[in-house]
Scaffold this active site. Structure first.
Site, PDB file in Angstrom:
ATOM      1  N   ALA A 167      -9.381   4.811   4.188  1.00 41.93           N
ATOM      2  CA  ALA A 167      -9.506   6.047   5.354  1.00 41.93           C
ATOM      3  C   ALA A 167     -10.703   6.751   5.560  1.00 41.93           C
ATOM      4  O   ALA A 167     -11.677   7.079   4.964  1.00 41.93           O
ATOM      5  CB  ALA A 167      -8.403   6.913   4.940  1.00 41.93           C
ATOM      6  N   GLY A 168     -11.026   7.105   7.038  1.00 38.06           N
ATOM      7  CA  GLY A 168     -12.145   8.063   7.448  1.00 38.06           C
ATOM      8  C   GLY A 168     -13.340   7.291   7.767  1.00 38.06           C
ATOM      9  O   GLY A 168     -14.350   7.752   8.213  1.00 38.06           O
ATOM     10  N   ASN A 216      -9.228   0.601   9.624  1.00 41.22           N
ATOM     11  CA  ASN A 216      -8.724   0.511  10.902  1.00 41.22           C
ATOM     12  C   ASN A 216      -8.886   1.037  11.997  1.00 41.22           C
ATOM     13  O   ASN A 216      -9.434   0.406  13.054  1.00 41.22           O
ATOM     14  CB  ASN A 216      -7.058   0.798  10.271  1.00 41.22           C
ATOM     15  CG  ASN A 216      -6.085   0.593  11.431  1.00 41.22           C
ATOM     16  OD1 ASN A 216      -6.569  -0.042  12.586  1.00 41.22           O
ATOM     17  ND2 ASN A 216      -4.897   0.625  11.278  1.00 41.22           N
ATOM     18  N   THR A 217      -8.699   2.426  12.064  1.00 39.09           N
ATOM     19  CA  THR A 217      -9.247   3.202  13.155  1.00 39.09           C
ATOM     20  C   THR A 217     -10.416   2.851  13.698  1.00 39.09           C
ATOM     21  O   THR A 217     -10.738   2.642  15.128  1.00 39.09           O
ATOM     22  CB  THR A 217      -9.226   4.639  13.003  1.00 39.09           C
ATOM     23  OG1 THR A 217      -7.846   4.868  12.392  1.00 39.09           O
ATOM     24  CG2 THR A 217      -9.583   5.511  14.312  1.00 39.09           C
ATOM     25  N   GLY A 232      -8.325   8.437  10.199  1.00 48.32           N
ATOM     26  CA  GLY A 232      -8.666   8.465  11.769  1.00 48.32           C
ATOM     27  C   GLY A 232      -9.932   9.336  12.043  1.00 48.32           C
ATOM     28  O   GLY A 232     -10.040   9.344  13.313  1.00 48.32           O
ATOM     29  N   LYS A 257       0.896  -1.345  -0.229  1.00 47.23           N
ATOM     30  CA  LYS A 257      -0.062  -0.020  -0.102  1.00 47.23           C
ATOM     31  C   LYS A 257       0.773   1.265   0.150  1.00 47.23           C
ATOM     32  O   LYS A 257       1.567   1.486   1.127  1.00 47.23           O
ATOM     33  CB  LYS A 257      -0.902   0.123   1.213  1.00 47.23           C
ATOM     34  CG  LYS A 257      -1.586   1.368   1.583  1.00 47.23           C
ATOM     35  CD  LYS A 257      -2.436   1.174   2.787  1.00 47.23           C
ATOM     36  CE  LYS A 257      -2.872   2.745   3.004  1.00 47.23           C
ATOM     37  NZ  LYS A 257      -3.932   2.893   4.218  1.00 47.23           N
TER      38      LYS A 257
END
Lengths: 65, 260
Positions: B188-189, B210-211, B162, B101
């Site tokens: 993301a996000g 992830n987050t 995040g 990535k």
């Protein structure tokens, strides 16, 4: 001899990569080593002699997204 | 039903039956990663590479990831294409496989990707045989350039890393999905399963979370929720849902009760 380890100049007592990883108190299984921009896999640590002025990076995989 | 049959995501010659990609960052305990993977069904997970803390006896994070799961090392920390390329080569040579990535970030306030450096790194690494998944600012022209550079997929951001803000970039992502011949992974996000489902309903090929999973009070359960949401969103996309419309349309017969 003096080497650059992870961006800092240090006095290295070990003559081979195996010794350096031990000297730094690291668990070998978690370390990825790069010597002068070449990756050195763990089976080659014992035969990798450290020379004065070597640039060594000891890295590890960590959590990330 | 034809659209549903054998619905797999193929990346770098590997087939994935699950379309949720996960990450290993921010977990309160790394021992949660494996049960999270099992609960979510995720078959690909990101890891990062950093200088060791001298004296650290920490076990390798890779030991917390089952062998059946594909590793997706990221190039986080790279501020230039050159650094990203170096990280990718190290990751491959240390036995992490050939997926990478690309994440090149110079904007430290919003952590937005640097598309120019990302393109340079993609060109070089694709030629070296990497399966390149670049994290990108959603931009149609750039998506085409990544395709021509040999990327295996494009990974536009939903919102900054995040933030849990979801699909702030929705309209641009929609257009990328429309034009892209490469798989589109929204990265993301994404902070809620509903947002992941929405991305999948729009036709995204996968999402990376992830987050939202790692920082929830129960990452295993959150992983399961995201896995279900991604599967539901995908299923809805394949079912080709009817369009929205401005006027009511009765679902029941319009004749009055006991009247003709």
């Amino acid at each position: 001899m003096k080497i650059r380890l992870n961006g800092r100049t240090i006095e290295c007592r070990s003559s081979r990569l195996t010794g350096l990883v031990r000297e730094m108190g690291l668990a070998p299984s978690s370390v990825v080593a790069e010597v002068n921009l070449e990756v050195v896999t763990q089976e080659k640590w014992e035969s990798t002699w450290i020379k004065d002025g070597d640039e060594i990076e000891l890295l590890s995989f960590v959590g990330g997204g | 039903m034809a659209k549903n049959d054998n619905d797999v995501l193929v990346l770098g010659g590997k087939s994935f039956t699950n379309r949720l990609l996960t990450g290993t960052g921010k977990f309160s305990s790394r021992s949660l990663i494996s049960p999270m993977l099992e609960a979510s069904g995720s078959q690909m997970i990101t890891v990062a590479l950093r200088r060791v803390d001298m004296g650290s006896k920490d076990e390798n994070i890779l030991t917390f990831i089952p062998d059946t799961v594909t590793l997706l090392p990221n190039t986080s920390g790279a501020r230039t294409a050159k650094e990203a390329i170096r990280i990718a080569r190290i990751a491959r040579e240390s036995g992490c496989g050939n997926f990478i990535k690309i994440e090149v970030i110079t904007d430290m306030q919003y952590l937005l990707p640097d598309n120019q450096e990302t393109l340079k790194a993609t060109e070089v690494l694709a030629k070296e045989g990497f399966v390149v998944l670049p994290y990108m600012m959603p931009d149609i022209t750039f998506a085409r350039q990544l395709h021509d550079a040999g990327a295996a997929a494009v990974m536009p951001l939903g919102s900054p890393i995040g933030t849990n803000l979801g699909l702030e970039m929705k309209s641009m992502i929609k257009r990328i999905i429309e034009i892209s011949s490469l798989p589109v992974v929204v990265d993301a996000g994404i902070g809620r399963p509903s947002q992941a489902a929405q991305a999948m309903e729009m036709g995204a090929d996968a999402v990376l979370v992830n987050t939202a999973i790692a920082t929830s009070a129960d990452p295993v359960r959150a992983g399961k929720a995201f896995g279900m949401a991604v599967a539901a969103g995908r299923m809805a996309y394949l079912a080709d849902m009817a369009d929205e419309q401005d006027f009511a349309e009765a679902s029941s017969p319009l004749t009055g009760f006991l009247r003709s």
